[in-house]
Every structure is written in C-alpha cells, then in structure tokens.
Design a protein around this motif. Structure first.
Motif, PDB file in Angstrom:
ATOM      1  N   LEU A 227      -0.248   7.446 -36.305  1.00 49.08           N
ATOM      2  CA  LEU A 227      -1.198   8.785 -36.195  1.00 49.08           C
ATOM      3  C   LEU A 227      -0.840   9.501 -35.421  1.00 49.08           C
ATOM      4  CD1 LEU A 227      -4.624   6.695 -37.347  1.00 49.08           C
ATOM      5  CD2 LEU A 227      -3.163   8.289 -38.762  1.00 49.08           C
ATOM      6  N   THR A 228      -0.420   8.888 -34.018  1.00 47.91           N
ATOM      7  CA  THR A 228      -0.078   9.375 -32.656  1.00 47.91           C
ATOM      8  C   THR A 228       0.861   8.590 -31.973  1.00 47.91           C
ATOM      9  OG1 THR A 228      -1.869   8.207 -31.348  1.00 47.91           O
ATOM     10  CG2 THR A 228      -2.432  10.345 -32.498  1.00 47.91           C
ATOM     11  N   PRO A 229       1.437   9.090 -31.070  1.00 46.89           N
ATOM     12  CA  PRO A 229       2.497   7.963 -30.365  1.00 46.89           C
ATOM     13  C   PRO A 229       2.316   6.655 -30.018  1.00 46.89           C
ATOM     14  CG  PRO A 229       2.599  10.473 -29.319  1.00 46.89           C
ATOM     15  CD  PRO A 229       1.280  10.279 -30.105  1.00 46.89           C
TER      16      PRO A 229
ATOM     17  N   SER B 154     -25.695   3.872 -40.313  1.00 46.97           N
ATOM     18  CA  SER B 154     -25.154   5.305 -40.160  1.00 46.97           C
ATOM     19  C   SER B 154     -23.944   5.240 -39.366  1.00 46.97           C
ATOM     20  CB  SER B 154     -26.270   6.197 -39.491  1.00 46.97           C
ATOM     21  OG  SER B 154     -26.598   5.742 -38.280  1.00 46.97           O
ATOM     22  N   SER B 155     -23.184   3.993 -39.178  1.00 41.57           N
ATOM     23  CA  SER B 155     -22.294   3.792 -37.952  1.00 41.57           C
ATOM     24  C   SER B 155     -21.216   4.952 -38.395  1.00 41.57           C
ATOM     25  CB  SER B 155     -21.640   2.171 -38.324  1.00 41.57           C
ATOM     26  OG  SER B 155     -20.329   2.472 -37.454  1.00 41.57           O
ATOM     27  N   ASP B 156     -20.601   5.673 -37.190  1.00 41.45           N
ATOM     28  CA  ASP B 156     -19.461   6.656 -37.231  1.00 41.45           C
ATOM     29  C   ASP B 156     -18.224   5.839 -37.702  1.00 41.45           C
ATOM     30  OD1 ASP B 156     -21.107   8.545 -36.646  1.00 41.45           O
ATOM     31  OD2 ASP B 156     -20.250   8.477 -34.439  1.00 41.45           O
ATOM     32  N   HIS B 157     -18.143   4.434 -37.425  1.00 41.94           N
ATOM     33  CA  HIS B 157     -16.964   3.616 -37.977  1.00 41.94           C
ATOM     34  C   HIS B 157     -16.516   3.925 -39.303  1.00 41.94           C
ATOM     35  CE1 HIS B 157     -16.342   1.380 -34.155  1.00 41.94           C
ATOM     36  NE2 HIS B 157     -17.751   1.208 -33.925  1.00 41.94           N
ATOM     37  N   MET B 158     -17.698   3.827 -40.251  1.00 47.65           N
ATOM     38  CA  MET B 158     -17.483   4.088 -41.633  1.00 47.65           C
ATOM     39  C   MET B 158     -16.888   5.277 -41.851  1.00 47.65           C
ATOM     40  SD  MET B 158     -20.704   2.384 -43.304  1.00 47.65           S
ATOM     41  CE  MET B 158     -21.978   3.326 -42.784  1.00 47.65           C
ATOM     42  N   ALA B 159     -17.091   6.303 -41.361  1.00 45.87           N
ATOM     43  CA  ALA B 159     -16.523   7.649 -41.436  1.00 45.87           C
ATOM     44  C   ALA B 159     -14.985   7.851 -40.761  1.00 45.87           C
ATOM     45  CB  ALA B 159     -17.205   8.984 -41.022  1.00 45.87           C
ATOM     46  N   GLY B 160     -14.613   6.955 -40.078  1.00 43.53           N
ATOM     47  CA  GLY B 160     -13.224   7.105 -39.174  1.00 43.53           C
ATOM     48  C   GLY B 160     -13.512   7.726 -37.892  1.00 43.53           C
ATOM     49  N   GLN B 161     -14.640   8.166 -37.364  1.00 45.60           N
ATOM     50  CA  GLN B 161     -14.960   8.848 -36.482  1.00 45.60           C
ATOM     51  C   GLN B 161     -15.192   8.030 -35.014  1.00 45.60           C
ATOM     52  OE1 GLN B 161     -18.115  11.055 -38.230  1.00 45.60           O
ATOM     53  NE2 GLN B 161     -16.885  12.594 -37.838  1.00 45.60           N
TER      54      GLN B 161
ATOM     55  N   THR C  75      -8.038  12.656 -35.972  1.00 41.67           N
ATOM     56  CA  THR C  75      -8.554  12.866 -34.956  1.00 41.67           C
ATOM     57  C   THR C  75      -8.993  12.034 -33.770  1.00 41.67           C
ATOM     58  OG1 THR C  75      -9.529  14.808 -36.236  1.00 41.67           O
ATOM     59  CG2 THR C  75     -10.584  14.293 -34.182  1.00 41.67           C
ATOM     60  N   THR C  76      -9.640  10.676 -34.355  1.00 42.09           N
ATOM     61  CA  THR C  76      -9.996   9.706 -33.528  1.00 42.09           C
ATOM     62  C   THR C  76      -8.826   9.148 -32.715  1.00 42.09           C
ATOM     63  OG1 THR C  76     -11.677   8.949 -34.939  1.00 42.09           O
ATOM     64  CG2 THR C  76     -10.945   7.284 -33.659  1.00 42.09           C
ATOM     65  N   ALA C  77      -7.572   9.038 -33.214  1.00 43.38           N
ATOM     66  CA  ALA C  77      -6.434   8.633 -32.779  1.00 43.38           C
ATOM     67  C   ALA C  77      -5.932   9.304 -31.390  1.00 43.38           C
ATOM     68  CB  ALA C  77      -5.201   8.460 -33.617  1.00 43.38           C
ATOM     69  N   GLU C  78      -6.285  10.861 -31.640  1.00 40.20           N
ATOM     70  CA  GLU C  78      -5.961  11.825 -30.651  1.00 40.20           C
ATOM     71  C   GLU C  78      -6.766  11.932 -29.448  1.00 40.20           C
ATOM     72  OE1 GLU C  78      -6.044  15.376 -33.297  1.00 40.20           O
ATOM     73  OE2 GLU C  78      -4.153  14.881 -34.249  1.00 40.20           O
ATOM     74  N   MET C  79      -7.893  11.533 -29.793  1.00 40.17           N
ATOM     75  CA  MET C  79      -9.074  11.159 -28.799  1.00 40.17           C
ATOM     76  C   MET C  79      -8.678  10.014 -27.906  1.00 40.17           C
ATOM     77  SD  MET C  79     -13.288  10.025 -28.935  1.00 40.17           S
ATOM     78  CE  MET C  79     -12.756   8.792 -29.973  1.00 40.17           C
ATOM     79  N   LEU C  80      -8.133   9.209 -28.615  1.00 40.12           N
ATOM     80  CA  LEU C  80      -7.731   7.650 -27.820  1.00 40.12           C
ATOM     81  C   LEU C  80      -6.568   7.881 -26.945  1.00 40.12           C
ATOM     82  CD1 LEU C  80      -8.335   5.214 -30.786  1.00 40.12           C
ATOM     83  CD2 LEU C  80      -9.908   5.504 -28.716  1.00 40.12           C
ATOM     84  N   GLU C  81      -5.716   8.947 -27.456  1.00 43.32           N
ATOM     85  CA  GLU C  81      -4.462   9.370 -26.633  1.00 43.32           C
ATOM     86  C   GLU C  81      -4.897   9.843 -25.294  1.00 43.32           C
ATOM     87  OE1 GLU C  81      -1.206   8.798 -26.849  1.00 43.32           O
ATOM     88  OE2 GLU C  81      -0.973   8.045 -28.779  1.00 43.32           O
ATOM     89  N   ARG C  82      -5.863  10.823 -25.546  1.00 44.88           N
ATOM     90  CA  ARG C  82      -6.301  11.478 -24.121  1.00 44.88           C
ATOM     91  C   ARG C  82      -7.044  10.319 -23.186  1.00 44.88           C
ATOM     92  NH1 ARG C  82      -7.818  15.170 -28.529  1.00 44.88           N
ATOM     93  NH2 ARG C  82      -9.976  14.475 -28.288  1.00 44.88           N
TER      94      ARG C  82
ATOM     95  N   ILE D 220      -8.905   8.926 -43.485  1.00 45.63           N
ATOM     96  CA  ILE D 220      -7.737   8.968 -42.823  1.00 45.63           C
ATOM     97  C   ILE D 220      -7.270  10.360 -41.941  1.00 45.63           C
ATOM     98  CG2 ILE D 220      -5.144   9.083 -43.256  1.00 45.63           C
ATOM     99  CD1 ILE D 220      -5.306   7.211 -45.352  1.00 45.63           C
ATOM    100  N   ARG D 221      -7.908  11.470 -42.230  1.00 47.64           N
ATOM    101  CA  ARG D 221      -7.932  12.381 -41.687  1.00 47.64           C
ATOM    102  C   ARG D 221      -8.795  12.535 -40.138  1.00 47.64           C
ATOM    103  NH1 ARG D 221      -7.255  14.537 -46.711  1.00 47.64           N
ATOM    104  NH2 ARG D 221      -9.660  15.091 -47.098  1.00 47.64           N
ATOM    105  N   ALA D 222      -9.897  11.825 -40.374  1.00 48.28           N
ATOM    106  CA  ALA D 222     -10.920  11.534 -39.548  1.00 48.28           C
ATOM    107  C   ALA D 222     -10.306  10.663 -38.309  1.00 48.28           C
ATOM    108  CB  ALA D 222     -12.231  11.219 -39.859  1.00 48.28           C
ATOM    109  N   LEU D 223      -9.570   9.621 -39.025  1.00 46.40           N
ATOM    110  CA  LEU D 223      -8.873   8.719 -38.023  1.00 46.40           C
ATOM    111  C   LEU D 223      -7.744   9.385 -37.173  1.00 46.40           C
ATOM    112  CD1 LEU D 223      -8.728   5.664 -40.380  1.00 46.40           C
ATOM    113  CD2 LEU D 223      -9.880   5.720 -38.232  1.00 46.40           C
TER     114      LEU D 223
END
Length: 152
Positions: free
Chosen positions: A3-5, A73-80, A37-44, A32-35
């Motif tokens: 998803l990211t480096p 209502s966990s954000d984990h279920m949305a990949g966020q 974005t999450t991976a990009e946040m994790l890179e930062r 997967i699209r949301a993941l």
C-alpha cells in the motif's frame, strides 16, 4: 500488495483472532481504498517517530470485530483505523504524547492512548469523530478522558 513503502495490505488485515476462529477478514474494494489512506497516515507517523511502526490491529471484518469485542461503530471495520506500537521509539504513552500536538499536520483525525486489561497501544484513525472532545483521548479500564494522560 504494497500500500505504501512500509505497509502492506496483508499487514493491515492480519488478525490472529480471524485465524484462530477461521473467520474471513478479506476487505471489500472500498475498504482497500480506505486502507490505502490509513497506510499513508501510518507512513507519516513512522517518519515523525523515526522508527518502525507495528500494526497490532488494522482492518476487522464485522465478524472479527464482534469476536474481539470491538465497538459496533469501530473505524477498524471501515479500514480507517489502526492500533499501533513502535517499541524502538518508546512506550505507547510516549508515542501518543509525541503525536498529539501534530495530529492536524499528520492528518490523524483521531488519536487514542489505550490502556485496557493490562495492555497498552495507540489507536489512530483517518475519520474525525463527531465530537471534537473525542479527537485526542485516553481510554483506560476506568473510562475515557480528553487528552493524553500517563497510564498506570
């Protein structure tokens, strides 16, 4: 799939609970699209900490989320969302207190320091909570408090 480096789809969907209970934890395409974005946040976050970030919980299918006792209502279920550690950087408290003043810069929409049932981790999300007071919080067995507070 990278998803990211530094983060893969497999890493963000791995679940020992799913494996143990033989539950499907395959995310749909929109997740997967949301993941991504999450991976990009994790890179930062990784760049800011200057240390590897370990994802202890990323995407959870509704069945896996129920099995681990996650919020309905966990954000984990949305990949966020991701629960993380960075042992070579320091404790979850040090991670959360380092990230807290940078949430806007790092585009972290929610930051939670969690210390529940003897375990500690940092929860980060790309979805901003409805109540601003819930953007940066500490959750312990005693309940939730605004801000980042040292864990016992």
């Amino acid at each position: 799939m990278k998803l990211t480096p530094h983060f893969t789809l497999a890493e963000l969907t791995r679940s020992t609970t799913a494996e143990r209970l033989r539950l499907d934890n395959t995310p749909p395409a929109d997740v997967i699209r949301a993941l991504q974005t999450t991976a990009e946040m994790l890179e930062r976050i990784r760049d800011t900490l200057g240390a590897p970030v370990i994802v202890t919980s990323g995407y959870r299918s509704p069945e896996v989320n129920r099995a681990v006792g996650g919020a309905t209502s966990s954000d984990h279920m949305a990949g966020q969302a991701a629960d993380i550690l960075a042992p070579s950087f320091g404790t979850p408290y040090l991670i959360a207190s380092t990230l807290a003043p940078l949430v806007s810069t790092l585009r972290i929409e929610q930051l939670i320091l969690e210390g529940v049932k003897g375990k500690q981790w940092v929860h980060v999300s790309t979805r901003r909570p409805a109540k601003v007071i819930n953007r940066i919080i500490t959750i312990t067995d005693a309940g939730a408090r605004a801000g980042i507070h040292a864990l016992a």
